[in-house]
Motif scaffolding. Sequence first.
Motif, mmCIF file in Angstrom:
data_model
loop_
_atom_site.group_PDB
_atom_site.id
_atom_site.type_symbol
_atom_site.label_atom_id
_atom_site.label_comp_id
_atom_site.label_asym_id
_atom_site.label_seq_id
_atom_site.Cartn_x
_atom_site.Cartn_y
_atom_site.Cartn_z
ATOM 1 N N ASP A 1 0.828 -1.195 0.000
ATOM 2 C CA ASP A 1 0.000 0.000 0.000
ATOM 3 C C ASP A 1 0.872 1.259 0.000
ATOM 4 O OD1 ASP A 1 -2.537 1.424 0.224
ATOM 5 O OD2 ASP A 1 -1.872 1.887 2.272
ATOM 6 N N THR A 2 1.908 1.255 0.804
ATOM 7 C CA THR A 2 2.835 2.390 0.868
ATOM 8 C C THR A 2 3.541 2.594 -0.467
ATOM 9 O OG1 THR A 2 3.171 2.004 3.222
ATOM 10 C CG2 THR A 2 4.813 3.365 2.103
ATOM 11 N N ILE A 3 3.987 1.505 -1.086
ATOM 12 C CA ILE A 3 4.669 1.590 -2.388
ATOM 13 C C ILE A 3 3.748 2.246 -3.412
ATOM 14 C CG2 ILE A 3 5.492 0.210 -4.346
ATOM 15 C CD1 ILE A 3 6.563 -1.789 -2.198
ATOM 16 N N LEU A 4 2.509 1.823 -3.449
ATOM 17 C CA LEU A 4 1.573 2.357 -4.440
ATOM 18 C C LEU A 4 1.230 3.821 -4.165
ATOM 19 C CD1 LEU A 4 -0.768 -0.719 -4.840
ATOM 20 C CD2 LEU A 4 1.140 -0.009 -6.292
ATOM 21 N N ARG A 5 1.072 4.194 -2.893
ATOM 22 C CA ARG A 5 0.806 5.600 -2.564
ATOM 23 C C ARG A 5 1.998 6.472 -2.936
ATOM 24 N NH1 ARG A 5 0.596 6.641 2.576
ATOM 25 N NH2 ARG A 5 0.963 4.567 3.349
ATOM 26 N N TRP A 6 3.203 6.020 -2.603
ATOM 27 C CA TRP A 6 4.396 6.799 -2.923
ATOM 28 C C TRP A 6 4.618 6.869 -4.426
ATOM 29 C CZ3 TRP A 6 8.563 5.111 1.204
ATOM 30 C CH2 TRP A 6 8.133 5.527 2.465
ATOM 31 N N HIS A 7 4.290 5.797 -5.130
ATOM 32 C CA HIS A 7 4.428 5.811 -6.591
ATOM 33 C C HIS A 7 3.478 6.860 -7.182
ATOM 34 C CE1 HIS A 7 5.059 4.477 -10.667
ATOM 35 N NE2 HIS A 7 3.759 4.275 -10.811
ATOM 36 N N ASN A 8 2.249 6.917 -6.672
ATOM 37 C CA ASN A 8 1.291 7.924 -7.143
ATOM 38 C C ASN A 8 1.729 9.331 -6.780
ATOM 39 O OD1 ASN A 8 -0.383 6.020 -8.319
ATOM 40 N ND2 ASN A 8 -1.607 5.760 -6.474
ATOM 41 N N ALA A 9 2.529 9.462 -5.735
ATOM 42 C CA ALA A 9 3.073 10.761 -5.330
ATOM 43 C C ALA A 9 4.396 11.069 -6.048
ATOM 44 C CB ALA A 9 3.277 10.792 -3.818
ATOM 45 N N HIS A 10 4.769 10.216 -6.997
ATOM 46 C CA HIS A 10 5.967 10.395 -7.834
ATOM 47 C C HIS A 10 7.277 10.314 -7.050
ATOM 48 C CE1 HIS A 10 3.305 11.395 -11.107
ATOM 49 N NE2 HIS A 10 2.705 12.270 -10.307
ATOM 50 N N ILE A 11 7.298 9.484 -6.035
ATOM 51 C CA ILE A 11 8.540 9.219 -5.309
ATOM 52 C C ILE A 11 9.252 8.093 -6.038
ATOM 53 C CG2 ILE A 11 9.526 8.433 -3.119
ATOM 54 C CD1 ILE A 11 7.116 9.797 -1.751
ATOM 55 N N ASP A 12 10.537 8.265 -6.298
ATOM 56 C CA ASP A 12 11.250 7.311 -7.144
ATOM 57 C C ASP A 12 11.431 5.952 -6.457
ATOM 58 O OD1 ASP A 12 14.629 7.511 -6.449
ATOM 59 O OD2 ASP A 12 13.178 8.838 -5.512
ATOM 60 N N VAL A 13 11.677 4.944 -7.291
ATOM 61 C CA VAL A 13 11.771 3.557 -6.837
ATOM 62 C C VAL A 13 12.924 3.367 -5.863
ATOM 63 C CG1 VAL A 13 12.213 1.183 -7.633
ATOM 64 C CG2 VAL A 13 10.664 2.656 -8.907
ATOM 65 N N ARG A 14 14.058 3.984 -6.145
ATOM 66 C CA ARG A 14 15.228 3.813 -5.281
ATOM 67 C C ARG A 14 14.938 4.291 -3.862
ATOM 68 N NH1 ARG A 14 20.351 5.910 -7.756
ATOM 69 N NH2 ARG A 14 20.493 3.778 -8.473
ATOM 70 N N THR A 15 14.347 5.472 -3.738
ATOM 71 C CA THR A 15 14.022 6.014 -2.415
ATOM 72 C C THR A 15 13.021 5.122 -1.697
ATOM 73 O OG1 THR A 15 14.410 8.252 -3.228
ATOM 74 C CG2 THR A 15 13.126 8.037 -1.203
ATOM 75 N N THR A 16 12.001 4.685 -2.415
ATOM 76 C CA THR A 16 10.988 3.803 -1.829
ATOM 77 C C THR A 16 11.616 2.518 -1.320
ATOM 78 O OG1 THR A 16 9.304 4.706 -3.319
ATOM 79 C CG2 THR A 16 8.825 2.589 -2.292
ATOM 80 N N ALA A 17 12.465 1.913 -2.124
ATOM 81 C CA ALA A 17 13.112 0.656 -1.736
ATOM 82 C C ALA A 17 14.001 0.852 -0.506
ATOM 83 C CB ALA A 17 13.919 0.102 -2.905
ATOM 84 N N GLN A 18 14.747 1.935 -0.478
ATOM 85 C CA GLN A 18 15.622 2.197 0.665
ATOM 86 C C GLN A 18 14.820 2.420 1.938
ATOM 87 O OE1 GLN A 18 17.946 5.522 -0.667
ATOM 88 N NE2 GLN A 18 19.466 4.224 -1.701
ATOM 89 N N ARG A 19 13.757 3.194 1.862
ATOM 90 C CA ARG A 19 12.963 3.517 3.057
ATOM 91 C C ARG A 19 12.246 2.292 3.624
ATOM 92 N NH1 ARG A 19 14.069 8.855 4.690
ATOM 93 N NH2 ARG A 19 14.540 9.950 2.784
ATOM 94 N N LEU A 20 11.844 1.372 2.727
ATOM 95 C CA LEU A 20 11.101 0.194 3.168
ATOM 96 C C LEU A 20 11.983 -1.050 3.306
ATOM 97 C CD1 LEU A 20 7.878 0.651 1.009
ATOM 98 C CD2 LEU A 20 8.223 1.260 3.411
ATOM 99 N N ASN A 21 13.291 -0.893 3.103
ATOM 100 C CA ASN A 21 14.243 -2.010 3.176
ATOM 101 C C ASN A 21 13.847 -3.159 2.259
ATOM 102 O OD1 ASN A 21 15.870 -0.715 5.088
ATOM 103 N ND2 ASN A 21 14.533 -1.399 6.737
ATOM 104 N N LEU A 22 13.540 -2.807 1.012
ATOM 105 C CA LEU A 22 13.175 -3.792 0.002
ATOM 106 C C LEU A 22 14.117 -3.665 -1.183
ATOM 107 C CD1 LEU A 22 9.297 -3.306 -0.007
ATOM 108 C CD2 LEU A 22 10.542 -5.219 0.991
ATOM 109 N N ASP A 23 14.107 -4.678 -2.017
ATOM 110 C CA ASP A 23 14.893 -4.668 -3.240
ATOM 111 C C ASP A 23 14.197 -3.773 -4.271
ATOM 112 O OD1 ASP A 23 17.040 -5.649 -4.907
ATOM 113 O OD2 ASP A 23 15.511 -6.842 -5.958
ATOM 114 N N GLU A 24 14.975 -3.010 -5.034
ATOM 115 C CA GLU A 24 14.395 -2.118 -6.035
ATOM 116 C C GLU A 24 13.565 -2.887 -7.057
ATOM 117 O OE1 GLU A 24 16.883 0.811 -7.915
ATOM 118 O OE2 GLU A 24 18.104 0.991 -6.093
#
Length: 62
Positions: free
Chosen positions: A10-33
């Motif tokens: 859910d967080t990934i999809l909200r941040w994606h809609n907010a145009h937050i880049d994949v690298r930042t999202t992956a780092q913040r959530l401790n996931l693989d890009e």
Amino acid sequence: MTMANAHQIDTILRWHNAHIDVRTTAQRLNLDEQEVRDIIKATRRPEPTKPAPPEFSDVPLF
């Protein structure tokens, strides 16, 4: 590598809609890009196509 839970998805999809880049999202959530990209790709829906307008005839029906 960890699997994303429902809250992270859910967080990934909200941040994606907010145009937050994949690298930042992956780092913040401790996931693989690539996992973040896969989640975004899996939830995309194709644009619906509009049906063609009906054809009209000048011939009376009665």
